[in-house]
Scaffold this motif. Structure first.
Motif, PDB file in Angstrom:
ATOM      1  N   ALA A 118      36.881  51.795  35.373  1.00 47.71           N
ATOM      2  CA  ALA A 118      37.307  50.840  33.620  1.00 47.71           C
ATOM      3  C   ALA A 118      38.720  51.595  33.844  1.00 47.71           C
ATOM      4  CB  ALA A 118      36.338  50.457  32.652  1.00 47.71           C
ATOM      5  N   GLY A 119      38.766  53.078  33.655  1.00 46.05           N
ATOM      6  CA  GLY A 119      39.975  54.052  33.535  1.00 46.05           C
ATOM      7  C   GLY A 119      39.843  54.261  32.091  1.00 46.05           C
ATOM      8  N   PHE A 120      38.777  54.915  31.864  1.00 46.04           N
ATOM      9  CA  PHE A 120      38.381  55.254  30.475  1.00 46.04           C
ATOM     10  C   PHE A 120      39.260  56.774  30.245  1.00 46.04           C
ATOM     11  CE2 PHE A 120      36.879  51.901  29.007  1.00 46.04           C
ATOM     12  CZ  PHE A 120      36.526  51.960  27.628  1.00 46.04           C
ATOM     13  N   ALA A 121      39.551  57.832  31.072  1.00 46.98           N
ATOM     14  CA  ALA A 121      40.074  58.812  31.499  1.00 46.98           C
ATOM     15  C   ALA A 121      41.696  58.505  30.840  1.00 46.98           C
ATOM     16  CB  ALA A 121      39.709  60.013  32.163  1.00 46.98           C
ATOM     17  N   ASP A 122      42.623  58.116  31.531  1.00 47.40           N
ATOM     18  CA  ASP A 122      43.601  57.400  31.507  1.00 47.40           C
ATOM     19  C   ASP A 122      43.821  56.407  29.928  1.00 47.40           C
ATOM     20  OD1 ASP A 122      45.889  56.654  32.528  1.00 47.40           O
ATOM     21  OD2 ASP A 122      45.768  54.416  31.838  1.00 47.40           O
ATOM     22  N   VAL A 123      42.513  56.227  29.721  1.00 44.34           N
ATOM     23  CA  VAL A 123      43.106  55.576  28.022  1.00 44.34           C
ATOM     24  C   VAL A 123      43.090  56.818  27.380  1.00 44.34           C
ATOM     25  CG1 VAL A 123      41.120  54.412  26.482  1.00 44.34           C
ATOM     26  CG2 VAL A 123      41.207  53.432  29.044  1.00 44.34           C
ATOM     27  N   MET A 124      41.763  57.765  27.187  1.00 42.31           N
ATOM     28  CA  MET A 124      41.812  58.787  26.444  1.00 42.31           C
ATOM     29  C   MET A 124      43.570  59.542  25.927  1.00 42.31           C
ATOM     30  SD  MET A 124      38.998  57.962  25.417  1.00 42.31           S
ATOM     31  CE  MET A 124      39.174  59.168  24.049  1.00 42.31           C
ATOM     32  N   THR A 125      44.225  59.655  27.622  1.00 44.44           N
ATOM     33  CA  THR A 125      45.205  60.270  28.296  1.00 44.44           C
ATOM     34  C   THR A 125      46.413  59.306  26.786  1.00 44.44           C
ATOM     35  OG1 THR A 125      43.989  60.757  30.224  1.00 44.44           O
ATOM     36  CG2 THR A 125      46.526  61.509  29.415  1.00 44.44           C
ATOM     37  N   THR A 126      46.031  58.374  27.309  1.00 43.40           N
ATOM     38  CA  THR A 126      47.072  57.720  27.000  1.00 43.40           C
ATOM     39  C   THR A 126      47.264  57.276  25.419  1.00 43.40           C
ATOM     40  OG1 THR A 126      46.948  56.275  29.027  1.00 43.40           O
ATOM     41  CG2 THR A 126      47.833  55.047  26.328  1.00 43.40           C
ATOM     42  N   CYS A 127      45.824  57.434  24.840  1.00 47.35           N
ATOM     43  CA  CYS A 127      45.827  57.925  23.357  1.00 47.35           C
ATOM     44  C   CYS A 127      46.494  59.206  22.563  1.00 47.35           C
ATOM     45  CB  CYS A 127      44.050  57.343  22.885  1.00 47.35           C
ATOM     46  SG  CYS A 127      44.232  55.190  23.016  1.00 47.35           S
ATOM     47  N   ASN A 137      46.876  48.871  23.002  1.00 43.19           N
ATOM     48  CA  ASN A 137      47.194  48.082  24.572  1.00 43.19           C
ATOM     49  C   ASN A 137      46.238  48.766  25.450  1.00 43.19           C
ATOM     50  OD1 ASN A 137      48.758  45.628  25.767  1.00 43.19           O
ATOM     51  ND2 ASN A 137      49.637  47.439  26.921  1.00 43.19           N
ATOM     52  N   ARG A 138      46.422  50.497  25.609  1.00 41.46           N
ATOM     53  CA  ARG A 138      46.026  50.223  27.329  1.00 41.46           C
ATOM     54  C   ARG A 138      44.129  50.337  26.996  1.00 41.46           C
ATOM     55  NH1 ARG A 138      43.589  50.484  30.799  1.00 41.46           N
ATOM     56  NH2 ARG A 138      43.655  52.270  32.732  1.00 41.46           N
ATOM     57  N   ILE A 139      43.923  50.180  25.460  1.00 40.04           N
ATOM     58  CA  ILE A 139      42.183  49.843  25.323  1.00 40.04           C
ATOM     59  C   ILE A 139      41.619  48.500  26.139  1.00 40.04           C
ATOM     60  CG2 ILE A 139      40.712  49.582  23.980  1.00 40.04           C
ATOM     61  CD1 ILE A 139      41.483  51.790  22.379  1.00 40.04           C
ATOM     62  N   GLU A 140      42.767  47.469  25.483  1.00 34.83           N
ATOM     63  CA  GLU A 140      42.550  45.873  25.390  1.00 34.83           C
ATOM     64  C   GLU A 140      42.972  45.813  27.094  1.00 34.83           C
ATOM     65  OE1 GLU A 140      41.637  43.499  23.853  1.00 34.83           O
ATOM     66  OE2 GLU A 140      41.332  44.745  22.468  1.00 34.83           O
ATOM     67  N   GLN A 141      43.576  46.092  28.397  1.00 34.09           N
ATOM     68  CA  GLN A 141      43.728  46.371  29.668  1.00 34.09           C
ATOM     69  C   GLN A 141      42.248  47.101  30.027  1.00 34.09           C
ATOM     70  OE1 GLN A 141      46.958  48.739  31.393  1.00 34.09           O
ATOM     71  NE2 GLN A 141      48.528  47.441  29.718  1.00 34.09           N
ATOM     72  N   ALA A 142      41.968  47.733  29.687  1.00 31.68           N
ATOM     73  CA  ALA A 142      40.304  48.602  30.278  1.00 31.68           C
ATOM     74  C   ALA A 142      39.266  47.316  29.839  1.00 31.68           C
ATOM     75  CB  ALA A 142      39.734  50.052  29.717  1.00 31.68           C
ATOM     76  N   GLY A 247      39.433  68.713  31.880  1.00 27.32           N
ATOM     77  CA  GLY A 247      38.320  67.992  33.114  1.00 27.32           C
ATOM     78  C   GLY A 247      37.246  68.256  31.602  1.00 27.32           C
ATOM     79  N   GLU A 248      36.756  68.882  31.061  1.00 25.03           N
ATOM     80  CA  GLU A 248      36.067  68.310  30.299  1.00 25.03           C
ATOM     81  C   GLU A 248      35.492  67.774  29.051  1.00 25.03           C
ATOM     82  OE1 GLU A 248      34.189  72.542  29.640  1.00 25.03           O
ATOM     83  OE2 GLU A 248      33.756  72.474  31.781  1.00 25.03           O
ATOM     84  N   SER A 249      37.171  67.445  28.266  1.00 26.99           N
ATOM     85  CA  SER A 249      37.844  66.673  27.207  1.00 26.99           C
ATOM     86  C   SER A 249      36.677  65.492  27.173  1.00 26.99           C
ATOM     87  CB  SER A 249      38.556  66.707  27.232  1.00 26.99           C
ATOM     88  OG  SER A 249      39.763  67.508  27.490  1.00 26.99           O
ATOM     89  N   TYR A 250      36.245  65.114  25.673  1.00 26.09           N
ATOM     90  CA  TYR A 250      35.142  63.766  26.425  1.00 26.09           C
ATOM     91  C   TYR A 250      34.185  63.406  27.346  1.00 26.09           C
ATOM     92  CZ  TYR A 250      39.181  63.145  23.681  1.00 26.09           C
ATOM     93  OH  TYR A 250      40.346  62.615  22.618  1.00 26.09           O
ATOM     94  N   HIS A 251      33.382  64.714  27.235  1.00 25.17           N
ATOM     95  CA  HIS A 251      32.082  65.086  28.146  1.00 25.17           C
ATOM     96  C   HIS A 251      31.095  65.643  27.153  1.00 25.17           C
ATOM     97  CE1 HIS A 251      35.178  64.091  31.823  1.00 25.17           C
ATOM     98  NE2 HIS A 251      33.716  63.704  32.192  1.00 25.17           N
ATOM     99  N   PRO A 252      29.191  65.606  27.632  1.00 29.40           N
ATOM    100  CA  PRO A 252      28.770  65.951  26.580  1.00 29.40           C
ATOM    101  C   PRO A 252      29.012  67.569  26.679  1.00 29.40           C
ATOM    102  CG  PRO A 252      28.275  64.054  27.945  1.00 29.40           C
ATOM    103  CD  PRO A 252      29.270  64.617  28.206  1.00 29.40           C
ATOM    104  N   THR A 253      28.866  68.149  26.133  1.00 27.19           N
ATOM    105  CA  THR A 253      28.326  69.486  26.229  1.00 27.19           C
ATOM    106  C   THR A 253      26.928  70.018  26.185  1.00 27.19           C
ATOM    107  OG1 THR A 253      26.731  69.506  24.168  1.00 27.19           O
ATOM    108  CG2 THR A 253      29.121  69.515  23.789  1.00 27.19           C
ATOM    109  N   ALA A 254      26.482  71.211  26.452  1.00 29.43           N
ATOM    110  CA  ALA A 254      25.054  71.794  26.891  1.00 29.43           C
ATOM    111  C   ALA A 254      24.058  71.131  25.948  1.00 29.43           C
ATOM    112  CB  ALA A 254      24.690  72.459  27.753  1.00 29.43           C
ATOM    113  N   ALA A 255      24.737  70.997  24.680  1.00 29.10           N
ATOM    114  CA  ALA A 255      23.381  69.807  23.413  1.00 29.10           C
ATOM    115  C   ALA A 255      23.389  68.596  23.842  1.00 29.10           C
ATOM    116  CB  ALA A 255      23.828  70.535  22.513  1.00 29.10           C
ATOM    117  N   GLY A 256      24.365  68.183  24.180  1.00 30.96           N
ATOM    118  CA  GLY A 256      24.862  66.452  24.550  1.00 30.96           C
ATOM    119  C   GLY A 256      23.696  66.066  25.644  1.00 30.96           C
ATOM    120  N   GLN A 257      24.249  66.911  26.743  1.00 35.21           N
ATOM    121  CA  GLN A 257      22.966  67.084  28.252  1.00 35.21           C
ATOM    122  C   GLN A 257      21.177  66.822  27.757  1.00 35.21           C
ATOM    123  OE1 GLN A 257      23.381  65.003  30.731  1.00 35.21           O
ATOM    124  NE2 GLN A 257      25.652  66.027  30.400  1.00 35.21           N
TER     125      GLN A 257
END
Length: 269
Positions: A118-127, A137-142, A247-257
């Motif tokens: 769905a391109g969520f990495a690009d969504v976050m970069t765009t935002c 607009n990019r979110i609506e595309q996704a 690459g770790e942006s918007y990913h769970p930390t060890a506590a999130g896992q």
């Protein structure tokens, strides 16, 4: 002789008490887990990107010893454990490179997939880098992709899993909401952008849950366990933008896992 309902209930309660006192129930559960063949598929949310402690042998897939599949396997000692989830994986990557360990003896499969399609990495970069209007607009595309294309892609993955492991219990895990609204972030995205990103995550989860259910799979939401631990919460289990390791942006930390994903998977495995 046929027992009355009351007698049958009494016998059942007595058996439960005996099992609890002797530990037989726990032993039976442990034996069940230890007889399982478990395969962990999916993208970076399953491989453990953001949790650190990556297995060097996994290369760019970045499989972490702190990822929920590895934590579950350590705690339950299944008879076999294959960890093929990989950072950046799309649905086509799962079907072409990750299904090798699956077979008719596979008992349990976990997977997170769909976000990269769905391109969520690009969504976050765009935002992060563009204006609010471009972000929305990019979110609506996704979301449009989630409506029109992703369901078929998920069907291909789920059908391929069923074909190779027809007896397996398949647990499809979702994605967390990223932001606590009206939280303690003083800069960065606007509240409109944060709300739209959260809504998009819900949108993706809803679509994924529908496809999983149609294949007879269990969809397991992590939204509840991550509530109170979103970005801007003051106790985040998710990395915000990490310019040193993007690459770790918007990913769970060890506590999130361990606190966000593991208990949800454990209760559905």
């Amino acid at each position: 002789m046929k027992l009355s309902r009351a007698a049958a209930l009494s016998s059942s309660l007595l058996l439960g008490a005996v099992l609890a006192l002797t530990g037989a129930g726990t032993a039976q559960a442990d034996a069940t887990a230890q007889s399982m063949d478990y395969v962990a598929l999916g993208d970076s949310y399953s491989s453990g990107v953001g949790a650190g402690s990556y297995d060097s042998a996994s290369g760019s897939c970045k499989r972490s010893t702190r990822a929920y599949p590895k934590l579950w396997a350590n705690a339950n000692s299944p008879s076999s454990f294959a960890f093929t989830a990989c950072s950046g994986a799309r649905t086509s990557d799962v079907t072409t490179t990750q299904l090798g360990p699956l077979n008719s003896a596979t008992d349990l499969v976990s997977i997170t997939v769909g976000g990269n399609d769905a391109g969520f990495a690009d969504v976050m970069t765009t935002c992060v880098l563009q204006s609010e209007a471009i972000c929305l607009n990019r979110i609506e595309q996704a979301k449009g992709y989630v409506d029109t294309t992703l369901p078929g892609k998920l069907d291909e993955v789920y059908s391929a899993i069923s074909a190779k492991a027809p007896a397996a219990r398949v647990v499809v895990l979702g994605y967390p909401r990223f932001y606590k609204l009206n939280g303690n972030c003083l800069a960065g995205l606007s509240e409109n952008e944060r709300r739209a990103i959260n809504d998009a995550a819900d949108y993706l989860n809803t679509a994924t849950a529908k496809r999983a259910a149609d294949h007879g799979y269990t969809f397991a939401s992590v939204v509840g366990t991550f509530t109170g631990h979103e970005i801007c919460s003051g106790s985040s289990w998710l990395h915000s933008v990490n310019w040193l390791n993007i690459g770790e942006s918007y990913h769970p930390t060890a506590a999130g896992q361990s606190g966000g994903y593991l208990p949800v998977f454990d209760s559905n495995a």
